[in-house]
Write an enzyme that holds these catalytic residues in place. Sequence first.
Site, mmCIF file in Angstrom:
data_model
loop_
_atom_site.group_PDB
_atom_site.id
_atom_site.type_symbol
_atom_site.label_atom_id
_atom_site.label_comp_id
_atom_site.label_asym_id
_atom_site.label_seq_id
_atom_site.Cartn_x
_atom_site.Cartn_y
_atom_site.Cartn_z
ATOM 1 N N TYR A 142 0.663 -1.123 -0.118
ATOM 2 C CA TYR A 142 -0.001 0.258 -0.267
ATOM 3 C C TYR A 142 0.829 1.553 0.207
ATOM 4 C CZ TYR A 142 -4.508 -2.168 1.186
ATOM 5 O OH TYR A 142 -5.377 -3.105 0.797
ATOM 6 N N LYS A 191 3.402 -15.184 2.393
ATOM 7 C CA LYS A 191 3.459 -16.361 1.440
ATOM 8 C C LYS A 191 4.822 -15.993 0.767
ATOM 9 C CE LYS A 191 1.386 -17.537 -2.591
ATOM 10 N NZ LYS A 191 0.789 -18.834 -3.007
ATOM 11 N N ASP A 223 -2.548 -18.090 0.908
ATOM 12 C CA ASP A 223 -4.061 -18.787 0.530
ATOM 13 C C ASP A 223 -3.873 -20.371 1.469
ATOM 14 O OD1 ASP A 223 -1.303 -20.214 0.469
ATOM 15 O OD2 ASP A 223 -1.219 -20.975 -1.732
ATOM 16 N N ASP A 247 -6.050 -7.634 5.172
ATOM 17 C CA ASP A 247 -7.005 -6.384 4.628
ATOM 18 C C ASP A 247 -8.007 -7.140 4.034
ATOM 19 O OD1 ASP A 247 -8.840 -4.340 3.516
ATOM 20 O OD2 ASP A 247 -7.538 -4.442 1.525
ATOM 21 N N ASP A 251 -12.147 -8.993 6.068
ATOM 22 C CA ASP A 251 -13.740 -9.113 5.227
ATOM 23 C C ASP A 251 -13.396 -10.736 5.115
ATOM 24 O OD1 ASP A 251 -12.754 -6.650 4.630
ATOM 25 O OD2 ASP A 251 -13.835 -6.812 2.206
HETATM 26 C C1 IPM Z 1 -10.224 -1.490 5.219
HETATM 27 C C2 IPM Z 1 -10.172 -0.868 3.625
HETATM 28 C C3 IPM Z 1 -8.863 0.171 3.630
HETATM 29 C C4 IPM Z 1 -7.522 -0.726 3.381
HETATM 30 C C5 IPM Z 1 -9.424 0.739 1.743
HETATM 31 C C6 IPM Z 1 -10.393 1.739 1.931
HETATM 32 C C7 IPM Z 1 -7.472 1.570 1.645
HETATM 33 O O1 IPM Z 1 -10.577 -1.966 2.282
HETATM 34 O O2 IPM Z 1 -9.795 -0.584 6.040
HETATM 35 O O3 IPM Z 1 -10.250 -2.839 5.191
HETATM 36 O O4 IPM Z 1 -7.732 -1.060 1.888
HETATM 37 O O5 IPM Z 1 -7.279 -0.712 4.010
HETATM 38 MG MG MG Z 2 -10.797 -3.591 3.493
#
Ligand code: IPM
Ligand code: MG
Length: 361
Positions: A142, A191, A223, A247, A251
């Site tokens: 990032y 990885k 993975d 990240d 999710d």
């Molecule tokens: C998160 C979001 C952010 C990230 C984006 C919006 C930059 O997806 O906080 O998980 O990838 O860190």
């Molecule tokens: Mg995110």
Amino acid sequence: MKKQIAVIRGDGIGPEIVAEALKVLNRVGALYGHDFAYTHVDMGGCAIDKWGEPLPDAMLRKCIASDSVLLGAVGGPKWNDVPGPMRPEKGLLRLRAGMNVYSNNRPAKIWPQLANASPLKPSVVAKGIDFIIVRELTGGIYFGRHETTGQEGQRTATDVLTYSESEIERIGRIGFETARKRRGKLCSVEKSNVLDSSRLWKSVMHRLSAEYPNVELRDMLVDNCAMQIVKDPSQFDVIVTENMFGDILSDEASMITGSIGMIPSSSLGATTCGLYEPIHGSAPDIAGMDIANPIGTILSAAMMLRFSFDMPAEADCIEQAVGLVLDQGLRTPDIFDGTPGCQKIGCREMGDRIAGALCPL
Ligand code: IPM
Ligand code: MG
């Protein structure tokens, strides 16, 4: 106690969910005798519209000068064609780097009231889901060089992933410390079969391991980890991983608990001034409809009280109020599955109900 909180409402559903979190914080302040003062900060698409950039210097300074920052969400289709360095998300990355909050803590815990909302089989859920992802937040791909060169049709895009040993060590220590205070199991995710940065990551984790004899360290390829999280999430206590893997995995981890709308996060560095935000995005498709789930933001405010303001009783009080409201069967649409006795309510009512259920312990 007086605390100055920088509040970033952001874009999409951001303003709606933040309003509910402030409602809850105000009530906690009244119940416990704290004075929470808010400074509003523009960041994301709304800052691009108003100031021409996603996080102007003056806004970053306001955040750094505060006792902590509460954030809704940023971004949306309106700013999709804005050039990379000016995107709303860049404001968020700049904020994280500017505050130097390198350690992002994302809990994946299932609320018993929402067990039916998990997409996993009941037999898998029954084994328990209660783990934390410790995500490195200010390094890696990032923050490496980003570049697109060449003519249309023959372009080349580059994103550079770099980690130094010291960056890995400081997040590694947070991982070990977090595991030491929980069930003593740390899973380092990388990885290393492909990436140099992951091989360095793995070697630093093993060096640190000698200092934490009570923590059992396990290595896992990213993975495989993605697969294990849905196969048997009960095997995890603490996962420590680099920025982009964290990240993605967070999710996935949030979804198995029922809804991404429920999950809060804290980001901390060397000081107590932290950044607190739900892990979901700005959901522009449902913005302004009063159907967003404010619980991830409300629980983020609770984390702020716990980790930055040393107010554990107040944080427990918020978490208990969320539990009570879920016990009453009240659900925003994302966590409503038609279970008899449950009632669908909107974002504002969810905030009202949680604020109303607060009761000092
Ligand atoms: C998160 C979001 C952010 C990230 C984006 C919006 C930059 O997806 O906080 O998980 O990838 O860190
Ligand atoms: Mg995110």
